[in-house]
Design a protein around this motif. Structure first.
Motif, PDB file in Angstrom:
ATOM      1  N   LEU A 241      40.213  31.840  48.257  1.00  0.00           N
ATOM      2  CA  LEU A 241      40.309  30.545  49.187  1.00  0.00           C
ATOM      3  C   LEU A 241      41.085  29.009  48.425  1.00  0.00           C
ATOM      4  O   LEU A 241      41.463  28.751  48.875  1.00  0.00           O
ATOM      5  CB  LEU A 241      39.042  30.064  49.559  1.00  0.00           C
ATOM      6  CG  LEU A 241      39.286  28.826  50.798  1.00  0.00           C
ATOM      7  CD1 LEU A 241      40.488  29.247  51.748  1.00  0.00           C
ATOM      8  CD2 LEU A 241      37.853  28.480  51.132  1.00  0.00           C
ATOM      9  N   ARG A 242      40.593  29.458  47.281  1.00  0.00           N
ATOM     10  CA  ARG A 242      40.620  27.483  46.469  1.00  0.00           C
ATOM     11  C   ARG A 242      41.926  27.907  45.524  1.00  0.00           C
ATOM     12  O   ARG A 242      42.512  27.229  45.199  1.00  0.00           O
ATOM     13  CB  ARG A 242      39.620  27.579  44.821  1.00  0.00           C
ATOM     14  CG  ARG A 242      38.158  27.094  45.676  1.00  0.00           C
ATOM     15  CD  ARG A 242      38.631  26.203  46.644  1.00  0.00           C
ATOM     16  NE  ARG A 242      37.341  25.198  47.624  1.00  0.00           N
ATOM     17  CZ  ARG A 242      36.455  25.597  48.408  1.00  0.00           C
ATOM     18  NH1 ARG A 242      37.842  26.647  49.359  1.00  0.00           N
ATOM     19  NH2 ARG A 242      36.291  25.231  48.902  1.00  0.00           N
ATOM     20  N   SER A 243      42.527  28.752  45.846  1.00  0.00           N
ATOM     21  CA  SER A 243      43.905  29.505  44.997  1.00  0.00           C
ATOM     22  C   SER A 243      44.520  30.048  46.144  1.00  0.00           C
ATOM     23  O   SER A 243      45.848  30.649  46.018  1.00  0.00           O
ATOM     24  CB  SER A 243      43.237  31.102  44.578  1.00  0.00           C
ATOM     25  OG  SER A 243      42.604  30.870  43.591  1.00  0.00           O
ATOM     26  N   ASP A 244      44.430  29.829  47.240  1.00  0.00           N
ATOM     27  CA  ASP A 244      45.659  29.654  48.359  1.00  0.00           C
ATOM     28  C   ASP A 244      46.072  31.320  48.843  1.00  0.00           C
ATOM     29  O   ASP A 244      47.012  31.868  49.342  1.00  0.00           O
ATOM     30  CB  ASP A 244      46.545  28.914  47.945  1.00  0.00           C
ATOM     31  CG  ASP A 244      46.118  27.682  47.806  1.00  0.00           C
ATOM     32  OD1 ASP A 244      45.648  26.966  48.962  1.00  0.00           O
ATOM     33  OD2 ASP A 244      47.664  26.563  47.103  1.00  0.00           O
ATOM     34  N   GLU A 245      44.888  31.653  48.689  1.00  0.00           N
ATOM     35  CA  GLU A 245      44.608  33.091  49.149  1.00  0.00           C
ATOM     36  C   GLU A 245      44.370  33.536  50.034  1.00  0.00           C
ATOM     37  O   GLU A 245      43.220  34.661  50.292  1.00  0.00           O
ATOM     38  CB  GLU A 245      44.733  34.523  46.954  1.00  0.00           C
ATOM     39  CG  GLU A 245      45.289  34.206  46.294  1.00  0.00           C
ATOM     40  CD  GLU A 245      47.128  35.029  46.258  1.00  0.00           C
ATOM     41  OE1 GLU A 245      46.560  35.568  47.727  1.00  0.00           O
ATOM     42  OE2 GLU A 245      47.214  35.057  45.438  1.00  0.00           O
ATOM     43  N   ILE A 246      44.389  33.033  50.954  1.00  0.00           N
ATOM     44  CA  ILE A 246      43.638  33.188  52.326  1.00  0.00           C
ATOM     45  C   ILE A 246      43.404  34.200  53.164  1.00  0.00           C
ATOM     46  O   ILE A 246      42.282  34.322  53.298  1.00  0.00           O
ATOM     47  CB  ILE A 246      44.145  31.656  52.901  1.00  0.00           C
ATOM     48  CG1 ILE A 246      42.861  31.854  54.789  1.00  0.00           C
ATOM     49  CG2 ILE A 246      45.404  32.262  53.524  1.00  0.00           C
ATOM     50  CD1 ILE A 246      42.071  30.814  54.374  1.00  0.00           C
ATOM     51  N   GLU A 247      44.358  35.370  52.932  1.00  0.00           N
ATOM     52  CA  GLU A 247      44.430  36.286  53.329  1.00  0.00           C
ATOM     53  C   GLU A 247      43.480  37.630  52.584  1.00  0.00           C
ATOM     54  O   GLU A 247      43.219  38.507  53.309  1.00  0.00           O
ATOM     55  CB  GLU A 247      46.179  36.953  53.820  1.00  0.00           C
ATOM     56  CG  GLU A 247      46.416  37.588  52.485  1.00  0.00           C
ATOM     57  CD  GLU A 247      46.505  36.625  51.280  1.00  0.00           C
ATOM     58  OE1 GLU A 247      47.241  36.875  50.049  1.00  0.00           O
ATOM     59  OE2 GLU A 247      47.559  35.094  51.664  1.00  0.00           O
ATOM     60  N   LEU A 248      42.696  37.035  51.481  1.00  0.00           N
ATOM     61  CA  LEU A 248      42.219  37.477  51.179  1.00  0.00           C
ATOM     62  C   LEU A 248      40.714  37.554  51.227  1.00  0.00           C
ATOM     63  O   LEU A 248      39.671  37.920  50.947  1.00  0.00           O
ATOM     64  CB  LEU A 248      42.636  38.209  49.559  1.00  0.00           C
ATOM     65  CG  LEU A 248      43.980  38.135  49.179  1.00  0.00           C
ATOM     66  CD1 LEU A 248      44.199  38.514  47.299  1.00  0.00           C
ATOM     67  CD2 LEU A 248      43.769  40.010  49.384  1.00  0.00           C
ATOM     68  N   ALA A 249      40.638  36.154  51.069  1.00  0.00           N
ATOM     69  CA  ALA A 249      39.626  34.949  51.570  1.00  0.00           C
ATOM     70  C   ALA A 249      38.618  35.636  52.950  1.00  0.00           C
ATOM     71  O   ALA A 249      37.688  35.775  52.634  1.00  0.00           O
ATOM     72  CB  ALA A 249      39.956  34.111  51.516  1.00  0.00           C
ATOM     73  N   VAL A 250      39.185  35.858  53.801  1.00  0.00           N
ATOM     74  CA  VAL A 250      38.657  35.581  55.279  1.00  0.00           C
ATOM     75  C   VAL A 250      38.427  37.034  55.494  1.00  0.00           C
ATOM     76  O   VAL A 250      36.755  36.664  55.517  1.00  0.00           O
ATOM     77  CB  VAL A 250      39.616  35.481  56.520  1.00  0.00           C
ATOM     78  CG1 VAL A 250      39.381  35.879  57.400  1.00  0.00           C
ATOM     79  CG2 VAL A 250      40.806  34.118  56.612  1.00  0.00           C
ATOM     80  N   PRO A 251      38.458  37.767  54.762  1.00  0.00           N
ATOM     81  CA  PRO A 251      37.980  39.620  55.520  1.00  0.00           C
ATOM     82  C   PRO A 251      36.402  39.636  54.677  1.00  0.00           C
ATOM     83  O   PRO A 251      35.335  40.262  54.740  1.00  0.00           O
ATOM     84  CB  PRO A 251      39.119  40.900  54.941  1.00  0.00           C
ATOM     85  CG  PRO A 251      40.483  39.809  54.768  1.00  0.00           C
ATOM     86  CD  PRO A 251      39.754  38.539  54.483  1.00  0.00           C
ATOM     87  N   LEU A 252      36.690  38.906  53.240  1.00  0.00           N
ATOM     88  CA  LEU A 252      35.515  39.144  51.961  1.00  0.00           C
ATOM     89  C   LEU A 252      33.808  38.285  53.183  1.00  0.00           C
ATOM     90  O   LEU A 252      33.282  38.486  53.045  1.00  0.00           O
ATOM     91  CB  LEU A 252      35.802  37.915  50.787  1.00  0.00           C
ATOM     92  CG  LEU A 252      36.641  39.414  49.920  1.00  0.00           C
ATOM     93  CD1 LEU A 252      36.724  38.810  48.888  1.00  0.00           C
ATOM     94  CD2 LEU A 252      36.007  40.063  49.754  1.00  0.00           C
TER      95      LEU A 252
END
Length: 218
Positions: free
Chosen positions: A75-86
């Motif tokens: 999330l803090r790296s703007d990789e929101i698509e990876l953050a949400v499922p986790l």
């Protein structure tokens, strides 16, 4: 500050983890807990590669806190698509941090469709576990009318006081400011301001002591 992890992602195969991340952690697995601790320790010293490596190992075994921390890094790296499922997986397992992060994402419509009802539901789940940032966020939301809530200063003060009493410094700072400037329905009160500053110092000393004890365990 954003953490740029594109290079790290090349060494951390997220795609191949998706099925494994659904597993339920075995709480008796000391190895998994050791990986988690190593990942958290690496994160504290800004060792991104180490954090991804150890947290990734723990997350593959279904460790919810590891999933939440990985989500936080993404999330803090703007990789929101990876953050949400986790976050979603960890939240289902009852992780308060993941529930809190999802509440903010749904409130902002960041990576998910904006939905204040869902945001508040996740926020209340985190609050039920005494997650202090969540209590503070609800307080500020009542003060400022966020999360689709109407301004309610009485409720704001109640939650600020709750978070402050439990040792959350940001809430104590807000109350100090309120007594200093005559905000949140309070009159200016130097005695109360000093009382809260003393409380803040006490909590800071207790936290420092706890951190010292943790270090002694390594």
């Amino acid at each position: 500050m954003k953490i740029h992890i594109i290079a790290a992602l090349l060494m951390f195969n997220v795609t191949n983890q998706s099925a494994a991340l659904e597993q339920t952690v075995n709480s008796d697995n000391k190895q998994v807990e050791q990986w988690l601790e190593k990942g958290l320790a690496a994160h504290k010293i800004d060792d991104l590669m180490g954090a991804l490596n150890w947290l990734g190992k723990a997350a593959k075994q279904g460790q919810p806190k590891a999933k939440a921390m990985l989500g936080y890094l993404y999330l803090r790296s703007d990789e929101i698509e990876l953050a949400v499922p986790l976050f979603e997986q960890a939240a289902k397992q009852g992780n308060a941090m993941a529930q809190f992060e999802l509440s903010t994402l749904y409130a902002q419509g960041n990576g998910v469709e904006q939905n204040f009802t869902t945001a508040l539901a996740f926020l209340n789940q985190a609050i039920a576990q005494d997650h202090l940032p969540a209590i503070y966020l609800l307080a500020s939301s009542y003060e400022q009318g966020k999360f689709g809530l109407a301004v309610n200063i009485e409720k704001a003060v109640s939650h600020y006081q709750q978070a402050s009493n439990k040792g959350y410094p940001t809430a104590t700072y807000r109350l100090i400011q309120a007594y200093k400037n005559g905000e949140l329905g309070f009159s200016k009160d130097k005695a109360k301001e000093k009382e809260l500053k003393d409380l803040l110092n006490k909590h800071s000393e207790e936290k420092a002591k706890q951190e010292k004890e943790k270090l002694a365990d390594y």
